[in-house]
Design a protein around this motif. Structure first.
Motif, PDB file in Angstrom:
ATOM      1  N   LEU A 114       4.285   1.026  -7.884  1.00  0.00           N
ATOM      2  CA  LEU A 114       2.879   1.448  -7.842  1.00  0.00           C
ATOM      3  C   LEU A 114       2.346   1.476  -6.411  1.00  0.00           C
ATOM      4  CD1 LEU A 114       1.738  -0.670 -10.906  1.00  0.00           C
ATOM      5  CD2 LEU A 114       1.806   1.833 -10.822  1.00  0.00           C
ATOM      6  N   SER A 115       3.227   1.663  -5.447  1.00  0.00           N
ATOM      7  CA  SER A 115       2.834   1.579  -4.038  1.00  0.00           C
ATOM      8  C   SER A 115       1.803   2.632  -3.643  1.00  0.00           C
ATOM      9  CB  SER A 115       4.071   1.705  -3.138  1.00  0.00           C
ATOM     10  OG  SER A 115       4.725   2.946  -3.368  1.00  0.00           O
ATOM     11  N   PHE A 116       1.704   3.718  -4.412  1.00  0.00           N
ATOM     12  CA  PHE A 116       0.774   4.804  -4.083  1.00  0.00           C
ATOM     13  C   PHE A 116      -0.641   4.552  -4.603  1.00  0.00           C
ATOM     14  CE2 PHE A 116       3.191   5.672  -7.932  1.00  0.00           C
ATOM     15  CZ  PHE A 116       2.184   5.851  -8.863  1.00  0.00           C
ATOM     16  N   VAL A 117      -0.824   3.474  -5.366  1.00  0.00           N
ATOM     17  CA  VAL A 117      -2.135   3.215  -5.980  1.00  0.00           C
ATOM     18  C   VAL A 117      -3.189   2.827  -4.944  1.00  0.00           C
ATOM     19  CG1 VAL A 117      -3.359   1.562  -7.467  1.00  0.00           C
ATOM     20  CG2 VAL A 117      -1.278   2.673  -8.277  1.00  0.00           C
ATOM     21  N   GLU A 118      -2.764   2.102  -3.908  1.00  0.00           N
ATOM     22  CA  GLU A 118      -3.713   1.621  -2.888  1.00  0.00           C
ATOM     23  C   GLU A 118      -2.942   1.453  -1.584  1.00  0.00           C
ATOM     24  OE1 GLU A 118      -6.995  -0.545  -0.976  1.00  0.00           O
ATOM     25  OE2 GLU A 118      -4.845  -0.975  -0.938  1.00  0.00           O
ATOM     26  N   PRO A 119      -3.521   1.814  -0.441  1.00  0.00           N
ATOM     27  CA  PRO A 119      -2.761   1.798   0.824  1.00  0.00           C
ATOM     28  C   PRO A 119      -2.115   0.469   1.169  1.00  0.00           C
ATOM     29  CG  PRO A 119      -4.843   2.952   1.103  1.00  0.00           C
ATOM     30  CD  PRO A 119      -4.893   2.334  -0.258  1.00  0.00           C
ATOM     31  N   ARG A 120      -2.720  -0.650   0.752  1.00  0.00           N
ATOM     32  CA  ARG A 120      -2.185  -1.953   1.162  1.00  0.00           C
ATOM     33  C   ARG A 120      -1.141  -2.510   0.207  1.00  0.00           C
ATOM     34  NH1 ARG A 120      -8.326  -3.149   2.577  1.00  0.00           N
ATOM     35  NH2 ARG A 120      -8.375  -1.820   0.731  1.00  0.00           N
ATOM     36  N   VAL A 121      -0.828  -1.766  -0.848  1.00  0.00           N
ATOM     37  CA  VAL A 121       0.191  -2.226  -1.794  1.00  0.00           C
ATOM     38  C   VAL A 121       1.570  -2.190  -1.154  1.00  0.00           C
ATOM     39  CG1 VAL A 121       1.350  -1.728  -3.974  1.00  0.00           C
ATOM     40  CG2 VAL A 121      -1.145  -1.570  -3.823  1.00  0.00           C
ATOM     41  N   GLU A 162      -6.225  -8.640   2.790  1.00  0.00           N
ATOM     42  CA  GLU A 162      -6.444  -8.778   4.237  1.00  0.00           C
ATOM     43  C   GLU A 162      -5.122  -8.735   4.999  1.00  0.00           C
ATOM     44  OE1 GLU A 162      -8.045 -12.155   7.416  1.00  0.00           O
ATOM     45  OE2 GLU A 162      -8.526 -12.337   5.288  1.00  0.00           O
ATOM     46  N   HIS A 163      -4.121  -9.449   4.504  1.00  0.00           N
ATOM     47  CA  HIS A 163      -2.832  -9.475   5.194  1.00  0.00           C
ATOM     48  C   HIS A 163      -2.095  -8.149   5.047  1.00  0.00           C
ATOM     49  CE1 HIS A 163      -3.750 -13.680   5.583  1.00  0.00           C
ATOM     50  NE2 HIS A 163      -2.641 -13.898   6.265  1.00  0.00           N
ATOM     51  N   GLY A 164      -2.300  -7.457   3.902  1.00  0.00           N
ATOM     52  CA  GLY A 164      -1.745  -6.118   3.771  1.00  0.00           C
ATOM     53  C   GLY A 164      -2.321  -5.196   4.829  1.00  0.00           C
ATOM     54  N   GLN A 165      -3.621  -5.344   5.097  1.00  0.00           N
ATOM     55  CA  GLN A 165      -4.271  -4.549   6.137  1.00  0.00           C
ATOM     56  C   GLN A 165      -3.721  -4.897   7.512  1.00  0.00           C
ATOM     57  OE1 GLN A 165      -6.638  -2.031   5.587  1.00  0.00           O
ATOM     58  NE2 GLN A 165      -6.149  -1.609   7.737  1.00  0.00           N
ATOM     59  N   LYS A 166      -3.459  -6.186   7.750  1.00  0.00           N
ATOM     60  CA  LYS A 166      -2.909  -6.605   9.040  1.00  0.00           C
ATOM     61  C   LYS A 166      -1.554  -5.954   9.300  1.00  0.00           C
ATOM     62  CE  LYS A 166      -5.200 -11.108   9.540  1.00  0.00           C
ATOM     63  NZ  LYS A 166      -5.004 -12.578   9.614  1.00  0.00           N
ATOM     64  N   ILE A 167      -0.737  -5.858   8.252  1.00  0.00           N
ATOM     65  CA  ILE A 167       0.561  -5.217   8.420  1.00  0.00           C
ATOM     66  C   ILE A 167       0.374  -3.733   8.734  1.00  0.00           C
ATOM     67  CG2 ILE A 167       2.716  -4.597   7.252  1.00  0.00           C
ATOM     68  CD1 ILE A 167       2.466  -7.195   5.653  1.00  0.00           C
ATOM     69  N   MET A 168      -0.598  -3.096   8.058  1.00  0.00           N
ATOM     70  CA  MET A 168      -0.887  -1.696   8.355  1.00  0.00           C
ATOM     71  C   MET A 168      -1.366  -1.519   9.791  1.00  0.00           C
ATOM     72  SD  MET A 168      -2.806  -0.402   4.885  1.00  0.00           S
ATOM     73  CE  MET A 168      -3.096   1.231   5.607  1.00  0.00           C
ATOM     74  N   ASP A 169      -2.052  -2.542  10.304  1.00  0.00           N
ATOM     75  CA  ASP A 169      -2.593  -2.469  11.661  1.00  0.00           C
ATOM     76  C   ASP A 169      -1.584  -2.851  12.737  1.00  0.00           C
ATOM     77  OD1 ASP A 169      -4.992  -1.669  10.604  1.00  0.00           O
ATOM     78  OD2 ASP A 169      -5.904  -3.660  10.631  1.00  0.00           O
ATOM     79  N   GLY A 170      -0.374  -3.234  12.335  1.00  0.00           N
ATOM     80  CA  GLY A 170       0.657  -3.473  13.335  1.00  0.00           C
ATOM     81  C   GLY A 170       1.340  -4.824  13.291  1.00  0.00           C
ATOM     82  N   THR A 171       0.778  -5.806  12.575  1.00  0.00           N
ATOM     83  CA  THR A 171       1.443  -7.098  12.446  1.00  0.00           C
ATOM     84  C   THR A 171       2.681  -6.919  11.573  1.00  0.00           C
ATOM     85  OG1 THR A 171      -0.671  -8.252  12.582  1.00  0.00           O
ATOM     86  CG2 THR A 171       1.179  -9.495  11.702  1.00  0.00           C
TER      87      THR A 171
END
Length: 332
Positions: free
Chosen positions: A220-227, A270-279
């Motif tokens: 279901l990775s396409f359901v939300e960007p941070r999945v 929040e941590h999913g977003q951090k990974i998207m941001d480069g962490t």
């Protein structure tokens, strides 16, 4: 942190509704069942129910229903009274449902073939109460009509964005990501209490619920960007575990931190977003080993045992120094 699922996600999802009917073998008690007894008035109390057949004989149907629900929970997300499942996995899911249907129908025919005998045995087992059971028995044909296992698959077309009538439906779609992360949190909490709380070592069997969560998120990775970043975080943890043997020390500490993160939906997003941001996933996982991730529900002795084990192990990530500090402060 809020989630948002684009309405276009419906292009990759199918809606599945499951309906499993199981005869309860219960009948409402009536005043006639207690002839001569003084009963309270109906506005004070109501009578309960009686079993007219051994409930153990029906247990298999509840098990099969649970098997179907578990299958859909593993691959889909709750949606419109059923599940939204990835279209790419629909064939495999339906194949498994077909097998459960076959098992259900086989169990149904077996039960019905023994139904009359089962009722007689139930009556004989309850000496002195034969009449209240016999007065409420039903035919095998009636029981057959009360038992069924069906599902329906639907393709949902995205509604007109300007149609106000569809606002409630659009809200359901928009919240799919939130629902998905909530289901992950629930599964992780169950895994924590069953497999990780207070443990200084675990077997590889304890990884099973984490693998299920990873499978669900990947599908279901396409359901939300941070999945997808969260799925990658779990995959990275698996990649750095030993291939065999018990899991302890730094590796266990990393997994306990990961499960703790999965339990907290806000922190997970929040941590999913951090990974998207480069962490990197590796950076986040290393925090648990360095003592910067909170390990809930560990008592003092658990902490001492884990830290002692960490002292004896090399770093999980060789390029990131490991600092075996007591996990007494939290990231979230």
């Amino acid at each position: 942190m809020n989630t948002h699922t684009d309405i276009k996600v419906l292009d990759s999802l199918l809606a599945l509704h499951l309906e499993v009917n199981i005869w309860t073998a219960r009948k409402k008690l009536s005043p006639e069942d207690f002839a001569g007894a003084t009963l309270p008035p109906e506005d004070l109390a109501s009578l309960g129910s009686k079993r007219v057949c051994d409930p153990e004989a029906l247990r298999v149907f509840g098990t099969l229903k649970a098997r179907a629900v578990s299958l859909l929970d593993r691959h889909g997300v709750r949606f419109l009274g059923g599940w939204a499942i990835p279209e790419s996995q629909a064939d495999a899911i339906v194949t498994e449902l077909e097998q459960i249907l076959q098992d259900f129908n086989a169990a149904k025919e077996d039960f019905l073939s023994r139904y009359d005998e089962s009722v007689r045995d139930w009556i004989a087992k309850h000496s002195g109460w034969e009449q209240i059971i016999a007065d409420s028995t039903v035919s095998a044909d009636y029981v057959r009509s009360r038992m069924g296992f069906i599902w329906r698959l639907y393709r949902i077309v995205p509604p007109d964005p300007a149609d106000p009538v569809m606002e409630g439906f659009k809200d359901e779609v928009v919240s799919l990501g939130e629902t998905l992360f909530g289901e992950v949190s629930k599964a992780a909490t169950e895994a924590w209490h069953k497999c990780f709380a207070g443990k200084t070592e675990i077997t590889r069997k304890a990884l099973s619920p984490l693998r299920t969560i990873h499978q669900k998120l990947s599908g279901l990775s396409f359901v939300e960007p941070r999945v997808s970043p969260v799925a990658d975080l779990i995959h990275t943890a698996f990649e750095h575990l030993p291939k065999r043997g018990r899991i302890e020390g730094a590796n266990l500490l990393m997994l306990q931190g990961l499960v703790s993160l999965l339990r907290d939906t806000d922190a997970l997003i929040e941590h999913g977003q951090k990974i998207m941001d480069g962490t990197t996933s590796k950076d986040l996982l290393s925090l648990f080993v360095e003592g910067q991730g909170k390990m809930p529900e560990l008592d003092a002795q658990d902490e001492v045992d884990i830290v002692a084990a960490v002292d004896d192990l090399p770093p999980i990530f060789p390029d990131i120094p490991m600092q075996p500090v007591l996990p007494n402060c939290g990231l979230w």
